[in-house]
Design a protein around this motif. Structure first.
Motif, PDB file in Angstrom:
ATOM      1  N   SER A   1       1.223   4.700  -7.588  1.00 53.47           N
ATOM      2  CA  SER A   1       0.852   5.284  -6.289  1.00 53.47           C
ATOM      3  C   SER A   1       1.931   5.029  -5.242  1.00 53.47           C
ATOM      4  O   SER A   1       2.168   5.868  -4.365  1.00 53.47           O
ATOM      5  CB  SER A   1      -0.505   4.759  -5.820  1.00 53.47           C
ATOM      6  OG  SER A   1      -0.419   3.423  -5.365  1.00 53.47           O
ATOM      7  N   LEU A   2       2.622   3.893  -5.333  1.00 48.80           N
ATOM      8  CA  LEU A   2       3.720   3.602  -4.404  1.00 48.80           C
ATOM      9  C   LEU A   2       4.875   4.578  -4.623  1.00 48.80           C
ATOM     10  O   LEU A   2       5.424   5.126  -3.664  1.00 48.80           O
ATOM     11  CB  LEU A   2       4.216   2.169  -4.603  1.00 48.80           C
ATOM     12  CG  LEU A   2       3.212   1.043  -4.385  1.00 48.80           C
ATOM     13  CD1 LEU A   2       3.852  -0.305  -4.707  1.00 48.80           C
ATOM     14  CD2 LEU A   2       2.637   1.062  -2.989  1.00 48.80           C
TER      15      LEU A   2
ATOM     16  N   ALA B   1       3.990   7.941  -3.266  1.00 49.40           N
ATOM     17  CA  ALA B   1       4.085   7.979  -1.800  1.00 49.40           C
ATOM     18  C   ALA B   1       5.540   8.119  -1.350  1.00 49.40           C
ATOM     19  O   ALA B   1       5.840   8.844  -0.393  1.00 49.40           O
ATOM     20  CB  ALA B   1       3.461   6.720  -1.207  1.00 49.40           C
TER      21      ALA B   1
ATOM     22  N   SER C   1       0.847  -1.202   0.000  1.00 47.20           N
ATOM     23  CA  SER C   1       0.000   0.000   0.000  1.00 47.20           C
ATOM     24  C   SER C   1       0.879   1.247   0.000  1.00 47.20           C
ATOM     25  O   SER C   1       2.082   1.171   0.258  1.00 47.20           O
ATOM     26  CB  SER C   1      -0.896   0.020   1.241  1.00 47.20           C
ATOM     27  OG  SER C   1      -0.115   0.231   2.410  1.00 47.20           O
ATOM     28  N   LYS C   2       0.228   2.385  -0.236  1.00 43.81           N
ATOM     29  CA  LYS C   2       0.946   3.660  -0.182  1.00 43.81           C
ATOM     30  C   LYS C   2       1.494   3.906   1.221  1.00 43.81           C
ATOM     31  O   LYS C   2       2.601   4.423   1.369  1.00 43.81           O
ATOM     32  CB  LYS C   2       0.027   4.807  -0.596  1.00 43.81           C
ATOM     33  CG  LYS C   2      -0.400   4.756  -2.042  1.00 43.81           C
ATOM     34  CD  LYS C   2      -1.184   5.969  -2.485  1.00 43.81           C
ATOM     35  CE  LYS C   2      -2.458   6.138  -1.700  1.00 43.81           C
ATOM     36  NZ  LYS C   2      -3.305   7.230  -2.215  1.00 43.81           N
TER      37      LYS C   2
END
Length: 156
Positions: A80-81, A84, A43-44
């Motif tokens: 998205s990773l 982040a 996840s982020k």
């Protein structure tokens, strides 16, 4: 090893692929450390936490990630990773360099061979060329991170 004897910018580079985040830390041209994390790819929040841990540990001058706009082959989750990680670098007041991933070699495996020539300590992590029906080897992300760091170095 005493990293205080090594001169040059402290560069922490990240690459992401499906199910994994790779990172390398260099001081000047010297490879100091490298990691592959499956958890950071969940996840982020995990990616940001992983980036923060490595930033705290290595205290880099610059963080390098792949340019999100140029990363056309990456999926939405992977992008998205990387976002982040870039945001985490910015929150730490670090210079975040996003470089487009250049393909200077015929494929990732030829690139890994070339990088192992320069950084022989990575030889045990060099991915074997996959057959067309196999998943991409896990370790390719490590060589992608190193390639991004070297691209940033060469552009400077």
């Amino acid at each position: 090893m005493n990293t205080m004897l090594v001169e040059g910018p402290r560069v922490l580079a990240f690459a992401a692929a499906t199910g994994r985040v790779g990172s390398v830390f260099l001081i000047g041209d010297r490879l100091i450390d490298w990691h592959i994390s499956n958890k950071a790819a969940e996840s982020k929040v995990e990616a940001a936490g992983h980036a923060q841990t490595l930033i705290n540990r290595f205290v880099p001058d610059v963080v390098v990630t792949e340019d999100l706009e140029a990363a056309s082959s990456k999926g939405e989750h992977t992008l998205s990773l990387l976002s982040a990680i870039s945001t985490t670098a910015a929150h730490n007041g670090l210079f975040d360099v996003s470089v487009p991933r250049k393909h200077l070699y015929a494929n990732k495996y030829v690139e890994a061979d070339a990088l192992v020539e320069e950084y022989p300590e990575l030889a045990p992590w060099k991915p074997a060329q996959r057959r067309f029906y196999d998943n991409e080897p896990r370790n390719t992300v490590l060589f992608e991170a190193l390639s991004l760091a070297l691209l940033m170095r060469d552009q400077a």
